[in-house]
Design an enzyme around this catalytic site. Structure first.
Site, PDB file in Angstrom:
ATOM      1  N   SER A   1      43.138  30.319  45.122  1.00  0.00           N
ATOM      2  CA  SER A   1      44.417  29.723  43.471  1.00  0.00           C
ATOM      3  C   SER A   1      45.538  30.030  44.069  1.00  0.00           C
ATOM      4  O   SER A   1      46.122  30.177  45.186  1.00  0.00           O
ATOM      5  CB  SER A   1      44.113  30.927  42.894  1.00  0.00           C
ATOM      6  OG  SER A   1      45.803  31.439  42.283  1.00  0.00           O
TER       7      SER A   1
ATOM      8  N   TYR B   1      44.157  40.100  43.179  1.00  0.00           N
ATOM      9  CA  TYR B   1      44.419  39.345  43.354  1.00  0.00           C
ATOM     10  C   TYR B   1      44.409  38.101  44.253  1.00  0.00           C
ATOM     11  O   TYR B   1      43.790  37.531  44.728  1.00  0.00           O
ATOM     12  CB  TYR B   1      44.768  38.531  41.926  1.00  0.00           C
ATOM     13  CG  TYR B   1      43.739  37.508  40.968  1.00  0.00           C
ATOM     14  CD1 TYR B   1      42.685  36.793  41.305  1.00  0.00           C
ATOM     15  CD2 TYR B   1      44.452  36.173  41.725  1.00  0.00           C
ATOM     16  CE1 TYR B   1      41.802  35.843  40.290  1.00  0.00           C
ATOM     17  CE2 TYR B   1      44.493  35.395  40.458  1.00  0.00           C
ATOM     18  CZ  TYR B   1      42.786  34.326  40.301  1.00  0.00           C
ATOM     19  OH  TYR B   1      42.472  33.843  39.752  1.00  0.00           O
TER      20      TYR B   1
HETATM   21  N1  LIG Z   1      41.765  29.622  35.378  1.00  0.00           N
HETATM   22  C1  LIG Z   1      42.754  29.514  35.836  1.00  0.00           C
HETATM   23  O1  LIG Z   1      44.202  29.213  35.450  1.00  0.00           O
HETATM   24  C2  LIG Z   1      42.591  29.656  37.370  1.00  0.00           C
HETATM   25  C3  LIG Z   1      44.094  29.824  38.625  1.00  0.00           C
HETATM   26  C4  LIG Z   1      43.898  29.512  40.145  1.00  0.00           C
HETATM   27  C5  LIG Z   1      42.582  29.934  40.384  1.00  0.00           C
HETATM   28  N2  LIG Z   1      41.460  30.821  39.561  1.00  0.00           N
HETATM   29  C6  LIG Z   1      40.103  30.379  39.757  1.00  0.00           C
HETATM   30  O2  LIG Z   1      39.250  28.925  39.496  1.00  0.00           O
HETATM   31  C7  LIG Z   1      38.046  30.186  39.915  1.00  0.00           C
HETATM   32  C8  LIG Z   1      37.105  29.518  38.327  1.00  0.00           C
HETATM   33  O3  LIG Z   1      38.189  30.412  37.019  1.00  0.00           O
HETATM   34  P1  LIG Z   1      37.812  29.823  35.429  1.00  0.00           P
HETATM   35  O4  LIG Z   1      39.050  29.921  35.293  1.00  0.00           O
HETATM   36  O5  LIG Z   1      36.583  28.746  35.118  1.00  0.00           O
HETATM   37  O6  LIG Z   1      37.265  31.398  35.251  1.00  0.00           O
HETATM   38  P2  LIG Z   1      36.126  31.672  33.559  1.00  0.00           P
HETATM   39  O7  LIG Z   1      35.749  30.375  32.569  1.00  0.00           O
HETATM   40  O8  LIG Z   1      36.199  32.843  33.314  1.00  0.00           O
HETATM   41  O9  LIG Z   1      34.673  31.811  35.038  1.00  0.00           O
HETATM   42  C9  LIG Z   1      34.564  32.821  35.978  1.00  0.00           C
HETATM   43  C10 LIG Z   1      32.953  32.282  35.989  1.00  0.00           C
HETATM   44  O10 LIG Z   1      32.804  32.923  37.404  1.00  0.00           O
HETATM   45  C11 LIG Z   1      31.141  34.042  36.775  1.00  0.00           C
HETATM   46  N3  LIG Z   1      31.582  35.116  37.829  1.00  0.00           N
HETATM   47  C12 LIG Z   1      32.495  36.071  37.898  1.00  0.00           C
HETATM   48  N4  LIG Z   1      31.726  37.387  38.576  1.00  0.00           N
HETATM   49  C13 LIG Z   1      30.284  37.137  38.534  1.00  0.00           C
HETATM   50  C14 LIG Z   1      29.521  37.540  39.717  1.00  0.00           C
HETATM   51  N5  LIG Z   1      30.054  39.252  40.290  1.00  0.00           N
HETATM   52  N6  LIG Z   1      29.099  36.865  40.053  1.00  0.00           N
HETATM   53  C15 LIG Z   1      28.700  36.166  39.909  1.00  0.00           C
HETATM   54  N7  LIG Z   1      29.419  35.375  38.976  1.00  0.00           N
HETATM   55  C16 LIG Z   1      30.203  35.897  38.794  1.00  0.00           C
HETATM   56  C17 LIG Z   1      31.347  34.178  35.344  1.00  0.00           C
HETATM   57  O11 LIG Z   1      30.417  34.422  34.256  1.00  0.00           O
HETATM   58  P3  LIG Z   1      30.056  35.762  34.600  1.00  0.00           P
HETATM   59  O12 LIG Z   1      30.931  36.665  34.290  1.00  0.00           O
HETATM   60  O13 LIG Z   1      28.586  35.734  33.259  1.00  0.00           O
HETATM   61  O14 LIG Z   1      29.409  36.064  35.887  1.00  0.00           O
HETATM   62  C18 LIG Z   1      32.003  32.501  35.146  1.00  0.00           C
HETATM   63  O15 LIG Z   1      30.826  31.711  35.209  1.00  0.00           O
HETATM   64  C19 LIG Z   1      38.165  32.038  39.836  1.00  0.00           C
HETATM   65  O16 LIG Z   1      37.623  31.961  41.200  1.00  0.00           O
HETATM   66  C20 LIG Z   1      39.350  31.830  39.986  1.00  0.00           C
HETATM   67  O17 LIG Z   1      40.347  32.509  40.250  1.00  0.00           O
HETATM   68  C21 LIG Z   1      41.615  30.024  38.397  1.00  0.00           C
END
Ligand SMILES: NC(=O)c1ccc[n+]([C@@H]2O[C@H](COP(=O)([O-])OP(=O)(O)OC[C@H]3O[C@@H](n4cnc5c(N)ncnc54)[C@H](OP(=O)(O)O)[C@@H]3O)[C@@H](O)[C@H]2O)c1
Length: 266
Positions: free
Chosen positions: A140, A152
């Site tokens: 991130s 985070y």
């Molecule tokens: N969206 C943003 O603005 C943003 C910005 C920068 C970085 N990121 C990073 O991008 C990545 C994806 O984020 P996203 O925005 O796509 O979030 P999201 O839509 O909430 O997806 C998160 C995924 O991670 C899984 N997960 C969470 N805890 C887990 C665990 N302990 N074991 C296995 N799976 C797990 C969730 O499924 P379950 O809960 O069912 O396990 C879900 O499939 C993350 O690392 C986030 O920090 C996101």
């Protein structure tokens, strides 16, 4: 399995991970996803029914070593090899030193940092078999400078160092390791982690972020998936140790030097 690439994505049931899963199913690749909740897997299949039968959604927890070992045994038996590991699973709780509780701090370190460490360590034998594998950590911009959550930001800064550390460790096995650092991307992250409870607040947050990104737009999951597609490809075969912001230019945003409304320099 001859000639078929096998990609493992953590958190492939939602948001960025789901877009990556979809992008990597092209070219007849086999995609496997690990995530915890059945509900999110069903939501993913409702959103993208075309992925039914194309993505092997496995229930599991990246912060649990036993769960990862079970996953390794399953993949070893069924697919034998992994060409790409994309660590996208992540959680977020907002807070600073005085407001973030120690449980939330620990959860972010367990999932966002220890998860990729354990996944890469446990699945290494299958990555080695590919003779040219790629590990991509979805980090991130919050890992590059303080963000809205101390835990985070620390977990993502640690993840970038994990990327850099593994470059020399895994290079001799022809395994490349890179980080992608997204800016704000529209996913379920903020709702699913209870940071936002209604659409109006979400729209307000997204609009606030949009104007801070120099390209004046926030990201779509596909923007991150496009970079993953490149980094796992042969075109990126000399790239390892890159920390790549895919963030609409927000890492270089400089209005803090002189807010635009106060600007006297032409
Ligand atoms: N969206 C943003 O603005 C943003 C910005 C920068 C970085 N990121 C990073 O991008 C990545 C994806 O984020 P996203 O925005 O796509 O979030 P999201 O839509 O909430 O997806 C998160 C995924 O991670 C899984 N997960 C969470 N805890 C887990 C665990 N302990 N074991 C296995 N799976 C797990 C969730 O499924 P379950 O809960 O069912 O396990 C879900 O499939 C993350 O690392 C986030 O920090 C996101």
């Amino acid at each position: 399995m001859e000639n078929k690439k096998v990609y493992l994505i953590t958190g492939g049931s939602s948001g960025i991970g789901l877009a990556i899963a979809e992008a990597l199913t092209a070219n007849n690749s086999q995609v496997i996803s690990i995530s915890r909740s059945e509900e999110k897997i069903n939501r993913a299949l409702n959103e993208k029914p075309q992925l039914k039968g194309k993505v092997d959604f496995i229930p599991g927890d990246v912060s649990n070593e036993e769960s990862i070992t079970q996953l390794r045994n399953y993949i070893e038996k069924k697919y034998e090899v992994i060409h790409g590991l994309i660590n996208s699973a992540g959680v977020i709780s907002v807070g600073n030193l005085q407001t973030l509780n120690s449980d939330d701090w620990q959860k972010m370190l367990d999932v966002n940092l220890t998860g990729p460490f354990l996944m890469t360590k446990t699945l290494l034998p299958l990555l080695k078999k590919a003779n040219g594998a790629s590990v991509i950590n979805i980090s991130s911009i919050a890992g590059l400078r303080p963000g809205t959550s101390i835990g985070y930001s620390v977990s993502k800064a640690g993840l970038d160092m994990l990327t850099r550390f593994l470059v020399a460790d895994l290079g001799p096995y022809n395994i490349r390791v890179n980080s992608i650092n997204p800016g704000l991307v529209k996913t379920h992250l903020h709702f699913d982690n209870d940071l936002i409870s209604n659409q109006q607040d979400y729209d307000k947050m997204v609009e606030g972020a949009r104007v801070r990104h120099p390209l004046k737009k926030v990201g779509e999951p596909q923007d991150i998936a496009n970079m993953v597609k490149f980094l796992v490809s042969d075109e990126a075969s000399w790239i390892s140790g890159a920390i790549v912001p895919v963030a609409g230019g927000v890492t270089e945003e400089n209005s803090f030097l002189m807010p635009k409304e106060d600007a006297i320099l032409k």
